[in-house]
Design an enzyme around this catalytic site. Structure first.
Site, PDB file in Angstrom:
ATOM      1  N   ASP A  48       0.842  -1.207   0.000  1.00  0.00           N
ATOM      2  CA  ASP A  48       0.000   0.000   0.000  1.00  0.00           C
ATOM      3  C   ASP A  48       0.876   1.256   0.000  1.00  0.00           C
ATOM      4  O   ASP A  48       0.370   2.378  -0.067  1.00  0.00           O
ATOM      5  CB  ASP A  48      -1.025  -0.007   1.145  1.00  0.00           C
ATOM      6  CG  ASP A  48      -0.401  -0.033   2.518  1.00  0.00           C
ATOM      7  OD1 ASP A  48       0.836  -0.160   2.612  1.00  0.00           O
ATOM      8  OD2 ASP A  48      -1.146   0.076   3.517  1.00  0.00           O
ATOM      9  N   GLU A 118      -1.250  -5.363   8.773  1.00  0.00           N
ATOM     10  CA  GLU A 118      -0.433  -4.759   9.820  1.00  0.00           C
ATOM     11  C   GLU A 118      -1.052  -4.982  11.196  1.00  0.00           C
ATOM     12  O   GLU A 118      -2.250  -4.765  11.368  1.00  0.00           O
ATOM     13  CB  GLU A 118      -0.291  -3.252   9.560  1.00  0.00           C
ATOM     14  CG  GLU A 118       0.468  -2.930   8.288  1.00  0.00           C
ATOM     15  CD  GLU A 118       0.667  -1.431   8.054  1.00  0.00           C
ATOM     16  OE1 GLU A 118       0.355  -0.626   8.959  1.00  0.00           O
ATOM     17  OE2 GLU A 118       1.135  -1.077   6.961  1.00  0.00           O
ATOM     18  N   GLU A 185       9.280  -4.135  10.466  1.00  0.00           N
ATOM     19  CA  GLU A 185       9.691  -2.837   9.900  1.00  0.00           C
ATOM     20  C   GLU A 185      10.280  -1.918  10.961  1.00  0.00           C
ATOM     21  O   GLU A 185       9.683  -1.699  12.020  1.00  0.00           O
ATOM     22  CB  GLU A 185       8.479  -2.158   9.222  1.00  0.00           C
ATOM     23  CG  GLU A 185       8.852  -0.803   8.620  1.00  0.00           C
ATOM     24  CD  GLU A 185       7.840  -0.242   7.642  1.00  0.00           C
ATOM     25  OE1 GLU A 185       6.853  -0.939   7.312  1.00  0.00           O
ATOM     26  OE2 GLU A 185       8.050   0.902   7.186  1.00  0.00           O
TER      27      GLU A 185
HETATM   28  O1  KIV Z   1       3.569  -1.072   1.600  1.00  0.00           O
HETATM   29  C1  KIV Z   1       4.728  -1.466   1.618  1.00  0.00           C
HETATM   30  O2  KIV Z   1       5.514  -1.248   0.685  1.00  0.00           O
HETATM   31  C2  KIV Z   1       5.178  -2.207   2.792  1.00  0.00           C
HETATM   32  C3  KIV Z   1       6.655  -2.380   2.961  1.00  0.00           C
HETATM   33  C4  KIV Z   1       7.240  -1.122   3.442  1.00  0.00           C
HETATM   34  C5  KIV Z   1       6.964  -3.533   3.832  1.00  0.00           C
HETATM   35  O3  KIV Z   1       4.377  -2.615   3.586  1.00  0.00           O
END
Ligand code: KIV
Length: 258
Positions: A48, A118, A185
């Site tokens: 996202d 998440e 992250e």
């Molecule tokens: O949206 C994304 O690119 C991510 C990465 C930063 C892991 O979730």
């Protein structure tokens, strides 16, 4: 003759732990996915982050399920050998397990071979329900950009003993719920190392040090297209300059001829 490499699945990614590091990168379009796949990437993340990278939004909060479906279709059209993992955008899994399963199914119909969401212990029931519906789930802990308002920005996580304990608890709970891998992250590297040692499933880091089972980066950051990439990103090319220089040459050619 060159050996045809087998299609990557969530199970294959899981089995790479302890044998081979997992290389993952974002891709949001057909040609990005094609190029990443031809280069030999293990997994593609339709992240996202496309909110900022493709649409120029300030955060990921503006990204919708429809956006993720469209970009997943574009990536799936490249028919990559790499596993396609699609982010579940904010608002598509928090309200209920039912919402989470319905959203995940729509992404799978668009071509996602796994979804990522998440959060830790607070969403393990969503993870369990989606896995039960037949769709592999990747967890995402540490800095969770969809919660930047609550966290108070994009700060490094896992700095205090209490945060560290919570992160370990989150990772174990996600594994228990059936996640096949977990993105960590922007945490203190020691925490990522501890989590990686405790889990049977692989950890895939972004800005969380070298002790994970793999790494994921945003394609535009590593290619040097993003003007202000996060401090932990290694830049492998400077496409900003390459693209600008090519367009300048094109402009000069036109101006000379016409
Ligand atoms: O949206 C994304 O690119 C991510 C990465 C930063 C892991 O979730």
């Amino acid at each position: 003759m060159q050996e045809k490499r087998k299609k990557m699945t969530a199970r294959r990614i899981m089995k790479m732990k302890g044998r081979e590091k997992i290389a993952m990168v974002t891709a949001y379009t057909y040609h990005q996915a094609r190029l990443a796949d031809e280069a030999g990437i293990d997994a593609i993340l339709v992240g996202d982050s496309l909110g900022m990278v493709i649409y120029g939004y300030p955060t990921t909060l503006q990204v919708t399920l429809q956006d993720m479906i469209r970009h997943t279709q574009a990536v799936a059209n490249a028919k990559p050998r790499a596993l396609i993992v699609t982010d579940m955008p904010i608002g598509t899994y928090e309200p209920s397990t039912r919402d989470a399963v319905i959203s995940a199914i729509q992404l799978a119909r668009a071509g996602a071979e796994a979804v990522k969401l998440e959060g830790g212990t607070e969403y393990t029931d969503r993870v369990k329900a989606i896995v039960q519906a037949g769709i592999p789930v990747m967890g995402h802990i540490g800095l969770t950009p969809q919660r930047h308002l609550r966290i108070g920005g994009y700060k490094q996580q896992g700095k205090t003993p209490q945060q560290e304990r919570q992160l370990i608890q989150d990772a174990l709970a996600l594994q228990e719920a059936g996640a096949f891998a977990i993105v960590i992250e922007y945490t203190n590297p020691d925490v990522a190392k501890k989590i990686t040692g405790k889990l049977e499933i692989p950890t895939i880091c972004i800005g969380a040090g070298p002790h994970c089972d793999g790494q994921v980066l945003v394609l535009h950051d590593l290619l040097g297209i993003t003007p202000n990439p996060p401090p932990f990103t290694k830049q492998y090319a400077n496409l900003q300059e390459t693209i600008k220089s090519a367009i300048k040459q094109y402009i000069n050619d036109i101006k000379r001829i016409l």
